[in-house]
Scaffold this motif. Structure first.
Motif, PDB file in Angstrom:
ATOM      1  N   MET A  88      25.003  28.055  34.520  1.00  0.00           N
ATOM      2  CA  MET A  88      24.519  29.274  35.172  1.00  0.00           C
ATOM      3  C   MET A  88      24.572  29.233  36.703  1.00  0.00           C
ATOM      4  SD  MET A  88      21.571  30.321  32.450  1.00  0.00           S
ATOM      5  CE  MET A  88      21.116  31.920  33.124  1.00  0.00           C
ATOM      6  N   PRO A  89      24.202  28.137  37.356  1.00  0.00           N
ATOM      7  CA  PRO A  89      24.337  28.119  38.821  1.00  0.00           C
ATOM      8  C   PRO A  89      25.794  28.275  39.284  1.00  0.00           C
ATOM      9  CG  PRO A  89      22.834  26.395  38.102  1.00  0.00           C
ATOM     10  CD  PRO A  89      23.480  26.956  36.864  1.00  0.00           C
ATOM     11  N   HIS A  90      26.743  27.800  38.495  1.00  0.00           N
ATOM     12  CA  HIS A  90      28.159  27.978  38.827  1.00  0.00           C
ATOM     13  C   HIS A  90      28.554  29.446  38.696  1.00  0.00           C
ATOM     14  CE1 HIS A  90      29.189  23.693  39.080  1.00  0.00           C
ATOM     15  NE2 HIS A  90      28.311  23.539  38.100  1.00  0.00           N
ATOM     16  N   ILE A  91      28.058  30.101  37.650  1.00  0.00           N
ATOM     17  CA  ILE A  91      28.323  31.537  37.488  1.00  0.00           C
ATOM     18  C   ILE A  91      27.742  32.292  38.673  1.00  0.00           C
ATOM     19  CG2 ILE A  91      27.802  33.593  36.102  1.00  0.00           C
ATOM     20  CD1 ILE A  91      27.853  31.744  33.611  1.00  0.00           C
ATOM     21  N   GLU A  92      26.528  31.953  39.050  1.00  0.00           N
ATOM     22  CA  GLU A  92      25.872  32.593  40.192  1.00  0.00           C
ATOM     23  C   GLU A  92      26.712  32.440  41.462  1.00  0.00           C
ATOM     24  OE1 GLU A  92      22.931  34.480  42.584  1.00  0.00           O
ATOM     25  OE2 GLU A  92      23.030  34.390  40.402  1.00  0.00           O
ATOM     26  N   ARG A  93      27.091  31.203  41.759  1.00  0.00           N
ATOM     27  CA  ARG A  93      27.785  30.899  43.018  1.00  0.00           C
ATOM     28  C   ARG A  93      29.240  31.383  43.029  1.00  0.00           C
ATOM     29  NH1 ARG A  93      28.141  25.316  42.908  1.00  0.00           N
ATOM     30  NH2 ARG A  93      30.214  25.575  42.055  1.00  0.00           N
ATOM     31  N   ASP A  94      29.976  31.079  41.955  1.00  0.00           N
ATOM     32  CA  ASP A  94      31.421  31.306  41.966  1.00  0.00           C
ATOM     33  C   ASP A  94      31.844  32.687  41.485  1.00  0.00           C
ATOM     34  OD1 ASP A  94      31.588  28.672  42.820  1.00  0.00           O
ATOM     35  OD2 ASP A  94      31.993  27.890  40.820  1.00  0.00           O
ATOM     36  N   ILE A  95      30.970  33.385  40.786  1.00  0.00           N
ATOM     37  CA  ILE A  95      31.338  34.704  40.254  1.00  0.00           C
ATOM     38  C   ILE A  95      30.405  35.787  40.802  1.00  0.00           C
ATOM     39  CG2 ILE A  95      31.648  36.098  38.167  1.00  0.00           C
ATOM     40  CD1 ILE A  95      32.347  33.426  36.716  1.00  0.00           C
ATOM     41  N   TRP A  96      29.122  35.677  40.507  1.00  0.00           N
ATOM     42  CA  TRP A  96      28.185  36.736  40.872  1.00  0.00           C
ATOM     43  C   TRP A  96      28.125  36.973  42.378  1.00  0.00           C
ATOM     44  CZ3 TRP A  96      26.427  40.940  39.147  1.00  0.00           C
ATOM     45  CH2 TRP A  96      25.276  41.542  39.650  1.00  0.00           C
ATOM     46  N   GLN A  97      27.977  35.920  43.166  1.00  0.00           N
ATOM     47  CA  GLN A  97      27.878  36.108  44.612  1.00  0.00           C
ATOM     48  C   GLN A  97      29.161  36.676  45.213  1.00  0.00           C
ATOM     49  OE1 GLN A  97      25.129  36.049  46.491  1.00  0.00           O
ATOM     50  NE2 GLN A  97      24.054  35.656  44.567  1.00  0.00           N
ATOM     51  N   ASN A  98      30.304  36.432  44.583  1.00  0.00           N
ATOM     52  CA  ASN A  98      31.575  36.958  45.085  1.00  0.00           C
ATOM     53  C   ASN A  98      31.822  38.407  44.696  1.00  0.00           C
ATOM     54  OD1 ASN A  98      32.245  34.530  46.291  1.00  0.00           O
ATOM     55  ND2 ASN A  98      33.333  33.782  44.497  1.00  0.00           N
ATOM     56  N   HIS A  99      31.214  38.877  43.597  1.00  0.00           N
ATOM     57  CA  HIS A  99      31.572  40.205  43.086  1.00  0.00           C
ATOM     58  C   HIS A  99      30.385  41.144  42.836  1.00  0.00           C
ATOM     59  CE1 HIS A  99      35.647  38.780  42.708  1.00  0.00           C
ATOM     60  NE2 HIS A  99      35.265  37.793  41.929  1.00  0.00           N
ATOM     61  N   LYS A 100      29.178  40.702  43.130  1.00  0.00           N
ATOM     62  CA  LYS A 100      28.009  41.523  42.778  1.00  0.00           C
ATOM     63  C   LYS A 100      27.983  42.885  43.465  1.00  0.00           C
ATOM     64  CE  LYS A 100      24.885  39.539  46.202  1.00  0.00           C
ATOM     65  NZ  LYS A 100      23.634  38.835  46.398  1.00  0.00           N
ATOM     66  N   ASP A 101      28.607  43.001  44.628  1.00  0.00           N
ATOM     67  CA  ASP A 101      28.612  44.275  45.345  1.00  0.00           C
ATOM     68  C   ASP A 101      29.831  45.135  45.028  1.00  0.00           C
ATOM     69  OD1 ASP A 101      26.181  43.674  46.619  1.00  0.00           O
ATOM     70  OD2 ASP A 101      27.236  42.504  48.156  1.00  0.00           O
ATOM     71  N   ASN A 102      30.686  44.650  44.146  1.00  0.00           N
ATOM     72  CA  ASN A 102      31.889  45.392  43.777  1.00  0.00           C
ATOM     73  C   ASN A 102      31.565  46.317  42.601  1.00  0.00           C
ATOM     74  OD1 ASN A 102      34.400  46.266  42.748  1.00  0.00           O
ATOM     75  ND2 ASN A 102      35.411  44.430  43.531  1.00  0.00           N
TER      76      ASN A 102
END
Length: 192
Positions: A88-102
């Motif tokens: 989950m921390p990898h999902i947060e850092r590598d996916i969510w933080q990169n695309h959450k505003d898209n």
């Protein structure tokens, strides 16, 4: 007699070798099916993602079909799952933080068979900020995988609602492939 025995052994060795090569070829040609079966998924890449509605802990409802037109990532999880806590921390850092505003991307964790309080414990323990919905009876999970199958699992869905990737457990190489796929899809590229 000795030459005849050697001949029989040689023929047997050749046949054994041919059978192994044939079996390997058969395994390779059915790799996708076997991989899906071994991972206990009920769906496969190319299938339409089964629709569902789930509640978030704040009471808001999310319906998968309402997300059509977006790249969607579903992450099946639970507080008791050690591999989930690792991933989950990898999902947060590598996916969510990169695309959450898209606006072309959506990510939802789906917590299997636990109450809202456990979801908050899981979020606190892993530091994730992406939304996690509830699957209190495992019904959503059961649309995608066998009821007794394990988690963590990720399902990546394209803008048309088709499954383009399925993962199981947390393997760094596969996770990296998933991140690259999501990045390409969200940025307008293809899933290939």
């Amino acid at each position: 007699m000795t030459k005849q025995l050697l001949y029989v052994l040689l023929v047997a060795a050749v046949c054994f070798s041919c059978n192994r090569a044939e079996k390997k070829s058969s395994i390779a040609s059915h790799n996708t099916i076997q991989e899906s079966d071994a991972r206990q998924y009920l769906v496969k890449v190319g299938d339409p993602a089964p629709d569902f509605e789930m509640s978030l802990p704040d009471g808001k409802k999310v319906r998968l079909s309402d997300l059509r037109g977006k790249v969607v990532m579903l992450q099946f999880t639970a507080s008791w799952c050690g591999v989930c806590r690792k991933e989950m921390p990898h999902i947060e850092r590598d996916i969510w933080q990169n695309h959450k505003d898209n606006p072309q991307f959506a990510l939802f964790g789906i917590d299997r068979e636990e109450p809202a309080e456990k979801i908050q414990v899981l979020r606190d323990a892993t530091g994730v900020t992406y939304p996690i919905g509830m699957d209190p009876d495992g019904g959503i999970f059961g649309l995608y995988a066998e009821k007794d199958a394990g988690i963590t699992r990720n399902v990546i869905i394209d803008r048309e609602g088709k499954i383009v990737m399925l993962t199981r457990l947390f393997e760094e190489e596969e996770f990296g492939q998933m991140v690259s796929l999501i990045d390409r899809m969200v940025n307008g590229g293809s899933e290939e």
